[in-house]
Design an enzyme around this catalytic site. Structure first.
Site, PDB file in Angstrom:
ATOM      1  CE1 TYR A 165      -0.102  -5.108   4.336  1.00  0.00           C
ATOM      2  CE2 TYR A 165      -0.664  -4.349   2.128  1.00  0.00           C
ATOM      3  CZ  TYR A 165       0.260  -4.851   3.026  1.00  0.00           C
ATOM      4  OH  TYR A 165       1.543  -5.092   2.609  1.00  0.00           O
ATOM      5  CE  LYS A 169       2.132  -2.246   4.366  1.00  0.00           C
ATOM      6  NZ  LYS A 169       3.318  -2.320   5.258  1.00  0.00           N
TER       7      LYS A 169
HETATM    8  P1  NAD Z   1       6.536 -11.632   6.148  1.00  0.00           P
HETATM    9  O1  NAD Z   1       5.280 -12.168   6.747  1.00  0.00           O
HETATM   10  O2  NAD Z   1       7.491 -12.608   5.537  1.00  0.00           O
HETATM   11  O3  NAD Z   1       7.336 -10.748   7.193  1.00  0.00           O
HETATM   12  C1  NAD Z   1       6.721  -9.915   8.124  1.00  0.00           C
HETATM   13  C2  NAD Z   1       7.376 -10.139   9.467  1.00  0.00           C
HETATM   14  O4  NAD Z   1       6.841  -9.230  10.426  1.00  0.00           O
HETATM   15  C3  NAD Z   1       7.121 -11.557  10.015  1.00  0.00           C
HETATM   16  O5  NAD Z   1       8.358 -12.216  10.245  1.00  0.00           O
HETATM   17  C4  NAD Z   1       6.334 -11.324  11.299  1.00  0.00           C
HETATM   18  O6  NAD Z   1       6.655 -12.258  12.330  1.00  0.00           O
HETATM   19  C5  NAD Z   1       6.767  -9.903  11.673  1.00  0.00           C
HETATM   20  N1  NAD Z   1       5.784  -9.259  12.543  1.00  0.00           N
HETATM   21  C6  NAD Z   1       4.436  -9.247  12.402  1.00  0.00           C
HETATM   22  N2  NAD Z   1       3.877  -8.555  13.396  1.00  0.00           N
HETATM   23  C7  NAD Z   1       4.884  -8.093  14.190  1.00  0.00           C
HETATM   24  C8  NAD Z   1       4.925  -7.302  15.356  1.00  0.00           C
HETATM   25  N3  NAD Z   1       3.805  -6.850  15.942  1.00  0.00           N
HETATM   26  N4  NAD Z   1       6.130  -7.012  15.902  1.00  0.00           N
HETATM   27  C9  NAD Z   1       7.282  -7.476  15.349  1.00  0.00           C
HETATM   28  N5  NAD Z   1       7.293  -8.251  14.230  1.00  0.00           N
HETATM   29  C10 NAD Z   1       6.110  -8.546  13.658  1.00  0.00           C
HETATM   30  O7  NAD Z   1       6.078 -10.593   5.031  1.00  0.00           O
HETATM   31  P2  NAD Z   1       6.903  -9.693   3.997  1.00  0.00           P
HETATM   32  O8  NAD Z   1       6.251  -9.873   2.679  1.00  0.00           O
HETATM   33  O9  NAD Z   1       8.361  -9.864   4.136  1.00  0.00           O
HETATM   34  O10 NAD Z   1       6.461  -8.240   4.494  1.00  0.00           O
HETATM   35  C11 NAD Z   1       7.352  -7.269   5.021  1.00  0.00           C
HETATM   36  C12 NAD Z   1       6.715  -5.903   4.892  1.00  0.00           C
HETATM   37  O11 NAD Z   1       6.549  -5.580   3.505  1.00  0.00           O
HETATM   38  C13 NAD Z   1       5.302  -5.830   5.496  1.00  0.00           C
HETATM   39  O12 NAD Z   1       5.131  -4.574   6.104  1.00  0.00           O
HETATM   40  C14 NAD Z   1       4.409  -5.940   4.289  1.00  0.00           C
HETATM   41  O13 NAD Z   1       3.139  -5.369   4.509  1.00  0.00           O
HETATM   42  C15 NAD Z   1       5.223  -5.193   3.270  1.00  0.00           C
HETATM   43  N6  NAD Z   1       4.862  -5.473   1.903  1.00  0.00           N
HETATM   44  C16 NAD Z   1       5.146  -6.672   1.357  1.00  0.00           C
HETATM   45  C17 NAD Z   1       4.788  -6.922   0.035  1.00  0.00           C
HETATM   46  C18 NAD Z   1       5.130  -8.216  -0.652  1.00  0.00           C
HETATM   47  O14 NAD Z   1       4.863  -8.308  -1.864  1.00  0.00           O
HETATM   48  N7  NAD Z   1       5.699  -9.190   0.033  1.00  0.00           N
HETATM   49  C19 NAD Z   1       4.117  -5.938  -0.698  1.00  0.00           C
HETATM   50  C20 NAD Z   1       3.851  -4.714  -0.108  1.00  0.00           C
HETATM   51  C21 NAD Z   1       4.243  -4.493   1.194  1.00  0.00           C
END
Ligand code: NAD
Length: 301
Positions: A165, A169
């Site tokens: 990951y 990123k």
């Molecule tokens: P989440 O799991 O709630 O949302 C991610 C969404 O992406 C899900 O609904 C999933 O179905 C969709 N998804 C996964 N693979 C896919 C694909 N191949 N095609 C289309 N859709 C797909 O998680 P989140 O926390 O809302 O994360 C959103 C983004 O933010 C991600 O990229 C995550 O890595 C990043 N992020 C989140 C955090 C955090 O603290 N939540 C921190 C750093 C980065």
């Protein structure tokens, strides 16, 4: 003045849950027409359950906004191509792309299979490239585009158990730097978010409940909205969590210049403190910055 997106078309990937859903709602509330993309499935990318995207799009449409749902897998160029074609057919343009879809397969590196490494790179890094590649010619043609990469503190600073990951990123930052340069003359601005927020991804990470509750997705969305607005900066990495906002930079120390007779490992070892000192750091416009700095130092001798 309120930032508005009337007449603009946005694609938000992974918008069925968490951050993407919050971004899609906010963009729609502020006037954008939104493609709500989500494949559905479990957090590790398995399963492909019924996509939550239609519910999010239905909510936007019921609230007076305009949205379409799309179930494309961001790693599949044909599916993404069809998604972009659908947006073009309905609304005739794509102004904003929020690369947000993501999965997790956390494991310490010695236990991580290469399949787990590849799957995470595939969705985050290659998926962001696939989606950006699909809208790039449209944005160039329009002379307008706003692209977001959703990076992470894991990519910028490191998290135990996230070699896959973190690599994905951090890779996005390299992509952002190049696309910032390539998009500049077409008014395409490219930025990154480094968020922390309470979503299904972070619920089990062991943050104390009171802290987790402050980490709202909406706090992240506020930064996203600024970064895709008309007056957005470009090449900014915005770190945000729970109402805190900062800008992250890739910087380099001023370093030292060693004359040819001193370009040895031993001299580097003895100058290590100076080489490492962060008293003076440089933020370069592009990759020729370090050479210019070193050659200027060489000439001062
Ligand atoms: P989440 O799991 O709630 O949302 C991610 C969404 O992406 C899900 O609904 C999933 O179905 C969709 N998804 C996964 N693979 C896919 C694909 N191949 N095609 C289309 N859709 C797909 O998680 P989140 O926390 O809302 O994360 C959103 C983004 O933010 C991600 O990229 C995550 O890595 C990043 N992020 C989140 C955090 C955090 O603290 N939540 C921190 C750093 C980065």
């Amino acid at each position: 003045m309120a930032l508005k997106f009337d007449g603009k078309v946005a694609i938000v990937t992974g918008a069925g849950n968490g951050l993407g859903k919050s971004h899609a709602y906010a963009l729609a509330e502020r006037g954008a027409k939104v493609v709500v993309n989500d494949l559905g499935g479990a957090m590790d990318g398995t399963g492909g359950s019924v996509s939550p995207a239609p519910d999010v799009a239905a909510h936007i449409n019921a609230s007076g906004g305009e949205a379409i749902a799309d179930g494309a897998n961001v790693t599949k160029p044909e599916e993404v191509g069809a998604m972009v074609a659908a947006a073009m057919e309905k609304w005739g343009r794509v102004d904003i792309l929020v690369n947000n879809a993501g999965i997790l397969r956390d494991k310490t590196f010695h236990k991580m299979s290469l399949e787990d490494f590849r799957a995470v790179i595939d969705v985050h890094l290659f998926g962001s490239a696939v989606c950006t590649h699909a809208v790039w010619p449209i944005m160039r043609e329009q002379n307008y585009g706003r692209v977001i990469f959703t990076s992470s503190p894991s990519g910028l600073h490191g998290i135990f158990g996230q070699a896959n990951y973190g690599a994905a990123k951090a890779g996005m930052i390299g992509m952002m730097n190049a696309l910032h340069l390539e998009g500049a003359k077409y008014n395409i601005k490219v930025n990154a978010l480094s968020p922390s927020a309470k979503t299904r991804m972070t619920e089990d990470l062991g943050f104390p409940e009171d802290i987790l509750n402050q980490l709202t997705p909406e706090a992240i969305t506020a930064a996203l909205i600024y970064l895709v607005s008309d007056d957005a900066p470009s090449r900014a990495i915005v770190s945000c969590a729970g109402g805190g906002y900062a800008r992250a930079y890739m910087v380099e120390t001023d370093g030292v210049y060693l004359s040819p007779d001193k370009q040895t490992p031993e001299d580097i070892a003895s100058d290590w403190e100076k080489i490492s000192s962060t008293d003076q750091v440089h933020y370069y416009e592009n990759s020729s910055g370090p050479i210019a700095n070193f050659m200027a130092k060489a000439q001062q001798r």
